[in-house]
Scaffold this motif. Structure first.
Motif, short mmCIF file in Angstrom:
data_model
loop_
_atom_site.label_atom_id
_atom_site.label_comp_id
_atom_site.label_asym_id
_atom_site.label_seq_id
_atom_site.Cartn_x
_atom_site.Cartn_y
_atom_site.Cartn_z
N MET A 146 0.80 -1.23 0.00
CA MET A 146 0.00 0.00 0.00
C MET A 146 0.83 1.28 0.00
O MET A 146 0.36 2.32 -0.46
N PRO A 147 2.06 1.29 0.53
CA PRO A 147 2.83 2.54 0.55
C PRO A 147 3.10 3.16 -0.82
O PRO A 147 3.62 4.29 -0.88
N TRP A 148 2.79 2.46 -1.91
CA TRP A 148 2.92 3.11 -3.20
C TRP A 148 2.02 4.34 -3.28
O TRP A 148 2.38 5.34 -3.95
N LEU A 149 0.89 4.33 -2.61
CA LEU A 149 0.05 5.54 -2.56
C LEU A 149 0.79 6.66 -1.85
O LEU A 149 0.72 7.83 -2.27
N ASP A 150 1.50 6.33 -0.77
CA ASP A 150 2.26 7.33 -0.02
C ASP A 150 3.44 7.85 -0.82
O ASP A 150 4.00 8.90 -0.49
N TRP A 151 3.85 7.12 -1.81
CA TRP A 151 4.94 7.56 -2.69
C TRP A 151 4.42 8.47 -3.78
O TRP A 151 4.92 9.58 -3.97
N PHE A 152 3.40 8.01 -4.47
CA PHE A 152 2.88 8.78 -5.60
C PHE A 152 2.29 10.12 -5.18
O PHE A 152 2.63 11.17 -5.75
N MET A 153 1.39 10.11 -4.21
CA MET A 153 0.57 11.29 -3.97
C MET A 153 1.37 12.50 -3.48
O MET A 153 1.20 13.59 -4.02
N PRO A 154 2.27 12.38 -2.51
CA PRO A 154 3.00 13.57 -2.09
C PRO A 154 4.31 13.82 -2.86
O PRO A 154 4.76 14.97 -2.93
N PHE A 155 4.92 12.79 -3.44
CA PHE A 155 6.28 12.94 -3.96
C PHE A 155 6.41 12.88 -5.48
O PHE A 155 7.39 13.38 -6.03
#
Length: 591
Positions: free
Chosen positions: A181-190
């Motif tokens: 799931m951390p791919w969302l945390d990668w894409f959205m802010p960075f």
């Protein structure tokens, strides 16, 4: 060999450098350096933008390349290494990868990094102010791009330092078969903000700081969004995310970011670094890469000079002052001057053709809070110690025992994917007291007796379990803890390690559903650590079926997980004692 109070520079490099007369490249007025912006052509006409630091004046210098999708200018605003290296006689290039910030082209995560890495390194090596020898460094995405460049074997590339990276792209996306799931945390802010800026799209922030603040406010609801394939956030700027979801099995499709098959092409040695609390792919990637390089690399230089360093860190930058992570202070020896180690590494390999290396493996043993060096991995003098899981006084609490109980028992819990185990350290894993998690009804806890003598563990931890479920598919997750005399239970790896989706119990290449209530033997061995369990402490293993938001909770339906919207509870069972002997296998140091 124990090195308790030595700094890591001494541990890896000082002995070597004190005996090697390494000729330094001429450095006229060595403290004077210059900065400029350059553009680097790729084979298809696209140009990449880079910041160059190099010694002032004339000369030909070894070069070091850093490639990033996160913005070279932002990195340049805080990183000390580029300037320090330039002052020691290196030309340092900080490069925006294709389609990011100052670089031209379309960004598609990892897909263009092999040819771009080759072209970039060869171009750098041919510049009139470069001596033809190039090194690379960086962690996470800037580490993966180094592996992809190494697989292309550019002639100028003489040393690499990929830290905190996988070598197998499938487990980067699907760890133990569960989607990360951390791919969302990668894409959205960075990633998305700069793509919006390039498109002149004012629907959201253009800068990652503002985007991160916005994301934190809404991310919990998006973590729970189902079906995964219907999540709208990345339709416009990262449509390949949905391609990832449609390829859950390990296959050649994932080769775009994998180097598992490529070690026989690699000619340059690698300095490999990760931490016990790094994302789970980090220590596993470093360990696997070390073993592959030592046995398969194309040159003796690469095979004999690749180095492995595993510390107590998480997915972070490393300094001599970073000794405290989460609820544990690992002591002053845990600090690590990584910039200095990198400069020494590149001094050896870019300023001199050959240099024999000391022991290639350096490991920080938690509990003892000291560094140890070894000649190989798995480390020598290791034996497997088996603790059998045994039933306790109730259905939830059990024991870890050295003798197998003849009495068979089944311990069960209800796993509800609508209420998964939540890891408060999910952004950057760290050690913390696990008793709140252990108290949940969907967690089974197995604890040893109080230890009468120290037990030192270094290596891969395995839980060989006998399990069953009411569902056709479910997950099992293990966590190894050190229980202190005061009762606190400290995890010895990030809570994303030690995970298996049952449909992949026979291998990640194909899905095989379960027959409800049938007992299956499984092995969960994707966890690495090093810890001294001291006398007076206890060893603990807990078992559950989720680690959120690291992974998507299994819907327990046995259907296509990416398209499934319904999440239903499952009764999961661990069978202990008798013929169905579940056990914990620890790599312990012989006394």
């Amino acid at each position: 060999m124990t090195l308790t109070h030595c700094a890591m520079k001494a541990l890896i490099f000082s002995f070597l450098l004190s005996f090697l007369a390494i000729p330094l490249v001429a450095q006229p007025q060595a403290w004077n350096i210059q900065r400029e912006v350059v553009r680097i052509p790729m084979r298809d006409g696209v140009s990449l933008e880079a910041i160059l630091y190099k010694p002032a004046g004339k000369g030909r210098f070894p070069a070091i390349v850093y490639r990033t999708p996160y913005g070279k200018d932002e990195y340049d605003g805080y990183a000390m290494f580029p300037l320090a290296a330039a002052k020691e006689g290196f030309a340092v290039f900080l490069v925006d990868v294709r389609g990011r910030f100052g670089s031209e082209g379309e960004f598609r995560a990892y897909h263009q990094e092999r040819p771009d890495g080759y072209d970039l390194i060869e171009w750098v090596g041919k510049q009139p102010y470069v001596n033809g020898r190039v090194g690379t460094y960086g962690g996470s995405y800037p580490g993966i791009v180094q592996w992809l460049a190494l697989s292309e074997a550019p002639e100028a590339l003489k040393a690499a330092a990929p830290d905190m990276t996988p070598i197998n792209s499938h487990y980067f996306y699907y760890f133990g078969g569960a989607f990360s799931m951390p791919w969302l945390d990668w894409f959205m802010p960075f990633i998305v903000p700069d793509l919006r800026k390039k498109a002149n799209d004012t629907s959201g922030p253009w800068h990652d700081g503002e985007a991160y603040d916005d994301w934190v406010k809404e991310r919990e609801s998006w973590y729970k969004h189902r079906p995964l394939s219907d999540m709208p956030l990345l339709k416009k700027y990262a449509p390949y995310y949905y391609d990832w979801l449609s390829h859950p099995d390990k296959s050649d499709w994932w080769d775009f970011a994998s180097v598992e098959k490529d070690f026989g092409k690699m000619q340059a040695p690698a300095l490999l670094l990760s931490g016990w609390y790094d994302a789970a792919y980090g220590p596993l990637g470093a360990i696997q890469a070390f073993q592959e390089m030592k046995t398969k690399a194309a040159t003796a230089m690469a095979r004999e000079n690749t180095t492995l360093i595993l510390g107590p860190w998480n997915h972070t930058s490393i300094t001599v002052r970073k000794t405290n992570f989460g609820e544990v202070d690992f002591g002053p020896s845990a600090g690590f001057d990584f910039d200095r180690v990198l400069i020494d590494w590149f001094t050896i390999h870019l300023k001199k053709e050959e240099a024999p290396m000391p022991d290639p493996v350096s490991v920080f043993v938690m509990g003892a809070n000291e560094w140890k060096t070894f000649s190989d991995w798995p480390v020598p003098n290791i034996e497997s110690t088996t603790f059998y899981l045994a039933a306790g006084a109730d259905n939830k609490s059990g024991k870890l025992v050295l003798q197998l109980s003849k009495k068979a028992k089944t311990m069960s819990y209800t796993f509800d994917p609508n209420n998964p185990v939540y890891d408060k350290s999910f952004e950057k894993s760290y050690p913390f007291d696990q008793r709140e998690i252990e108290a949940r009804e969907d967690v089974l806890v197995f604890t040893s007796e109080v230890l009468e003598e120290d037990i030192e563990v270094v290596g891969l931890v395995e839980a060989a379990l006998e399990v069953s479920s009411s569902a056709k598919d479910t997950d099992f997750h293990i966590v190894l803890c050190d229980v202190y005399p005061d009762g606190k239970s400290i995890n010895l790896s990030g809570l994303d390690a030690g995970y298996l989706r049952m449909r992949y119990r026979e291998g990640l290449e194909r899905q095989v559903l379960m027959e409800p209530e049938k007992v299956y033997p499984i092995s969960i061995d994707n966890m690495a650590t090093a810890n001294l369990f001291k006398a007076g402490h206890r060893i603990r293993l807990y078992i559950t079926s989720s680690s959120f938001p690291h992974y998507d909770p299994n819907p327990n339906t046995g259907t296509n997980i990416a398209t499934e919207a319904n999440l239903i509870p499952a009764v999961n069972k661990v069978h202990v004692g008798g013929k169905n002997a579940s056990k914990l296998i620890l790599p312990t140091v012989k006394k």
